[in-house]
Write a protein that holds these residues in place. Sequence first.
Motif, PDB file in Angstrom:
ATOM      1  N   MET A   1      25.058  36.323  50.488  1.00  0.00           N
ATOM      2  CA  MET A   1      24.493  36.559  49.032  1.00  0.00           C
ATOM      3  C   MET A   1      25.923  37.319  48.239  1.00  0.00           C
ATOM      4  SD  MET A   1      22.702  37.990  46.596  1.00  0.00           S
ATOM      5  CE  MET A   1      23.262  38.776  45.194  1.00  0.00           C
ATOM      6  N   ARG A   2      26.335  38.306  48.908  1.00  0.00           N
ATOM      7  CA  ARG A   2      27.611  38.497  48.237  1.00  0.00           C
ATOM      8  C   ARG A   2      28.897  37.588  48.106  1.00  0.00           C
ATOM      9  NH1 ARG A   2      30.988  43.153  47.050  1.00  0.00           N
ATOM     10  NH2 ARG A   2      33.029  43.015  47.912  1.00  0.00           N
ATOM     11  N   ARG A 169      31.924  59.889  52.204  1.00  0.00           N
ATOM     12  CA  ARG A 169      30.618  59.227  51.638  1.00  0.00           C
ATOM     13  C   ARG A 169      29.364  59.561  52.654  1.00  0.00           C
ATOM     14  NH1 ARG A 169      31.689  54.877  48.598  1.00  0.00           N
ATOM     15  NH2 ARG A 169      29.613  54.332  48.627  1.00  0.00           N
ATOM     16  N   GLU A 170      28.490  59.484  52.003  1.00  0.00           N
ATOM     17  CA  GLU A 170      27.005  59.882  52.636  1.00  0.00           C
ATOM     18  C   GLU A 170      26.637  58.908  53.742  1.00  0.00           C
ATOM     19  OE1 GLU A 170      24.379  60.731  49.508  1.00  0.00           O
ATOM     20  OE2 GLU A 170      25.276  62.797  49.307  1.00  0.00           O
ATOM     21  N   PHE A 171      26.886  57.794  53.815  1.00  0.00           N
ATOM     22  CA  PHE A 171      26.443  56.870  54.728  1.00  0.00           C
ATOM     23  C   PHE A 171      27.228  57.046  55.962  1.00  0.00           C
ATOM     24  CE2 PHE A 171      29.108  53.969  52.453  1.00  0.00           C
ATOM     25  CZ  PHE A 171      30.163  53.522  53.456  1.00  0.00           C
ATOM     26  N   ARG A 188      32.123  49.971  62.398  1.00  0.00           N
ATOM     27  CA  ARG A 188      30.885  49.415  61.818  1.00  0.00           C
ATOM     28  C   ARG A 188      30.639  49.681  60.269  1.00  0.00           C
ATOM     29  NH1 ARG A 188      25.795  51.035  64.783  1.00  0.00           N
ATOM     30  NH2 ARG A 188      26.677  49.937  66.514  1.00  0.00           N
ATOM     31  N   HIS A 189      31.333  50.912  59.964  1.00  0.00           N
ATOM     32  CA  HIS A 189      30.876  51.359  58.354  1.00  0.00           C
ATOM     33  C   HIS A 189      32.155  51.333  57.821  1.00  0.00           C
ATOM     34  CE1 HIS A 189      26.850  52.463  59.047  1.00  0.00           C
ATOM     35  NE2 HIS A 189      27.069  53.088  60.315  1.00  0.00           N
ATOM     36  N   PRO A 192      34.245  47.260  57.478  1.00  0.00           N
ATOM     37  CA  PRO A 192      33.439  46.747  56.481  1.00  0.00           C
ATOM     38  C   PRO A 192      33.625  46.848  55.053  1.00  0.00           C
ATOM     39  CG  PRO A 192      32.127  46.832  58.592  1.00  0.00           C
ATOM     40  CD  PRO A 192      33.225  47.923  58.492  1.00  0.00           C
ATOM     41  N   ASN A 193      33.585  48.226  54.901  1.00  0.00           N
ATOM     42  CA  ASN A 193      33.620  48.656  53.417  1.00  0.00           C
ATOM     43  C   ASN A 193      35.165  48.706  52.780  1.00  0.00           C
ATOM     44  OD1 ASN A 193      30.956  49.730  52.172  1.00  0.00           O
ATOM     45  ND2 ASN A 193      30.772  50.339  54.338  1.00  0.00           N
ATOM     46  N   SER A 195      36.606  45.676  53.570  1.00  0.00           N
ATOM     47  CA  SER A 195      36.930  44.342  53.684  1.00  0.00           C
ATOM     48  C   SER A 195      37.573  43.812  52.506  1.00  0.00           C
ATOM     49  CB  SER A 195      35.668  43.648  54.149  1.00  0.00           C
ATOM     50  OG  SER A 195      34.522  43.920  53.155  1.00  0.00           O
ATOM     51  N   SER A 196      37.188  43.917  51.228  1.00  0.00           N
ATOM     52  CA  SER A 196      37.661  43.268  50.186  1.00  0.00           C
ATOM     53  C   SER A 196      39.334  43.596  49.928  1.00  0.00           C
ATOM     54  CB  SER A 196      37.063  43.667  48.838  1.00  0.00           C
ATOM     55  OG  SER A 196      36.787  45.034  48.599  1.00  0.00           O
TER      56      SER A 196
END
Lengths: 279, 713
Positions: A1-2, A169-171, A188-189, A192-193, A195-196
């Motif tokens: 999707m993204r 960040r909260e996650f 995992r967190h 990937p965040n 990645s851009s």
Amino acid sequence: MRSKLVLKRMLRNPQARYGLLALALLLLLAYIGPLFGPHDWTEKDFLAFMEPPSGDHWWGTTQIGQDVYAVTLRGMQKSIIIGFLVALVSTGLAALVGATAGYLGGWADRALMWVTDLLLVLPSFLIIAIISPRLKGGSWLWFVVLLAVFSWMITSRMVRSMTLSLREREFVLAARYMGIPAWKIILRHVVPNISSLLIIDATLNVSAAIIGEAALSFFGFGIQPPDVSLGTLIADGSAKAIGYPWLFAFPAGLLVLLVLSVNLVGDGLRDALDPGSNQ
Amino acid sequence: MNEPTTGRGAPVLEVSDLNVTFRGGVKAVRGVSYRLDRGEILGIVGESGSGKSVTSLAVMGLLPEGAEISGSVKLHGRELIGAPEGELTRLRGKSIGMIFQDPLSAFTPVYTIGDQIAEAVRVHQKVGRDVAAERAVELLDLVGIPHPDERAKAFPHQFSGGMRQRAMIAMAIANDPDVLICDEPTTALDVTIQAQVLEVLKTAQRETGASIIMITHDLGVVAGLADRVLVMYAGKPVELGTVDEIYYRPRQPYTMGLLASIPRMDRPTERLIPIEGNPPSPAALPPGCPFAPRCPLKADACDDAEPELERIGTGGRMAACIRAHEIDLKDLRGADVYPVPEPPAGAVERGPREERETVLALDGLVRHYPLMKGAVFKRQVGTVHAVDGISFDVREGETLALVGESGCGKTTTLQQIMQLQAPQGGTVVVLGKDSAKLAKAERKALRRDLQIVFQDPMAALDSRMPVGDILAEPLRAHGHRDGKAVRSRVAELLTLVGLAPEHAERYPQHFSGGQRQRIGIARALALEPKLIVLDEPVSALDVSIQAGVINLLEDLKDRLGLSYLFVAHDLSVVRHIADRVAVMYLGKIAEIGEVDEVYGRPAHPYTRALLSAIPLPDPELERSRTRILLEGDLPSPADPPSGCRFRTRCPKRARLGAEEARRCAEEEPAVIRLAPAADHGAACHYPEDPEDPEGAGGPEDPEDTEAVAAPRP
């Protein structure tokens, strides 16, 4: 999707579109092209030395009778492989070191950043120039490792500072309070965040590595004969560039095209991944 | 729109049939019409995405390029839509002033506040530099900034949030505007500061005679301030009337639902009434009435055409609903129309509090942060007393709410509990286990029983993972390896929080705020914890959504036998959900006890001020209430006042004798149980008499303090 969205945004950008097209054509040329050529790159035609381009030798021949078409494409294959491998290794290293330092903080952060800073101040070109002749006879993969080791530091610092803000960040907090081990959170967190950033960085690293490889090979520190790369070919051809332009023009032209198209793709990716850019 | 003229002459601002369409065909505002008379305060109320802010930006001509605006906006009869930019620039700041939500970004950080206000004066008036500077100081004085001549030389970052918002008001009224547009001016502020700023706004309006457009989502703020209210939904006005009409006799189902869904601090109810569903996306509006999919009064005709604003009864009353006349005739209320959710079945009767198991106990918890200075050689220049010795306990099956303003140490307390590490001082005991004495494996095992739900449902979920993976993560981390069992547990969790099992395939950004918060709750429930820490779980949600999430939390607590530690700043929500409440001030507990005790008979002056500062969604009550306004801002936690930390702002201290007041400055009050029978304690040397029936006997009543003021032995 993204990823679909990013691709759509990227294709809307004409520069990225042409870059992608050119890159695809160059890859096709490098890997499919030799199959159609009349000669193999190891072949030597003792009846044709320094021949200009003709029907039999499309891009002419070298002074030892090699087919320039075959040799240049072979060199380009090597340059492309080195470029992509170096980019992959250096971006991966940057992500791991930066994210680990930023996430763990404390002494781990200090130690890793100390290594990073140390590598930043070392004259990389000189060191590679000194080490690589000693690896003669070894695999060209050592060369990839050397190039990669000296090209990850700045990205790593960027990754670290992004991780510092992600860590709050909260996650990420949620994962930590869930009892998930640090390495899993990083993989995992955190990674990937960012990645851009990593995708853009890897793309731009490809062109930097190709140029770096060419420069080192040009001075004889990189790929060693009998193997060829665009750098060694340019070095060989440069001396005779005036009288026998085909020896120089084809490898140099392809190098420029390759780096240009990778850079266009990289810029296009950056615009497509950055939600703030206005397209 | 043919609204009757009220006889006060021509309107100052008249908006008719305003439409704003953004690129991509997103209709943000659809046919907004209103008039604003001289000196009138019009409240525009709506949830996020209802188009209320876009409306005001369109009036100011501040919309970004690419937005199509149609309709008419007339200021003193002069058309503003399509007017040249130069003319609009002359009007902005002169005839129309604007106050934004975030006062920090509204000031340039590199100029002093005084210079910026003076500049606003000089742009529109031909005055000298010194005159403008004097005027700036006058304005700062008017909005209640102490020592205005000195503070005018301060930079924006040296002002606190409340002070900055006051300065913003000063700047907005610098040129005596005719219209003042306030876009959520107090949303970013704490309640006691909000009360101050609203007072300033009233003063400003009195001084300048300006008309005010007050845009907010807070129905309490509007109730006490506005003359008339316009309710917006999905970019369209759905109801317009005087404030009393809207609050006491709403005639549009959305307004009725909105009013019914607010938790009330003054009259707590068993169950909140949520409005089902979500507001429609402005890019994909349903045919017919946009509220129809959520409306309990929906008829077949509702899907045919979108109802226009229609006059109801006599006067200027308007509502956009085909059944509005019927509602008017039957005089229906939100509570009559909307289904009240069933109370959860099978709620276990629990024994008295003392006999229940303690799930969380804090004893004298301390957390100080060093204040460092210097780049190369860091040296400690002070200590931030974030949490300074707080004690409380949470028993099985109860909800303890921790309330206080920003900077009081609530979040630090939470972090200390969640980290399960040895605190700097005091102890944290979770389910009988002291966090300081935990081995690594024990700590991980304990995390199963202690979970957290965060405030911002957007930030709390990793946007790169599908919901199924997000929910499976805690399960996998705690040894559930069987893929099938994990999947079925994920489906079960989603059903538990009112979502569908097939939602596991989607990513968090495909959900609305309320749904995302439900996912966050589901994740917290995955490991069947005993205690859940809720960090402002509903404060980021719209009121109509909030009610549903609160109900869910209550159901889950009863069904699964959970205990909650609920951190919030919204005292109305706390009153509704909590069993006990602890009020924090500057790293200390000011008052703690059963909800009814604390709200009904607040003993600490801070609690009283806090309770009185909350705006109630009830215009009549708002008008008759007297507020206890606290002076100034929260002192810096790096330099807390000696003795009682509240003494610098305490309204009661002014009424104490010198001898008594000295005790406040010298001796730090501990939390003392007020009555042996009641679960209620306060940290005040001179607590208000809990038996005093007039709960909010504030400083306007000097009589009642004498009895209390006697020093206790």
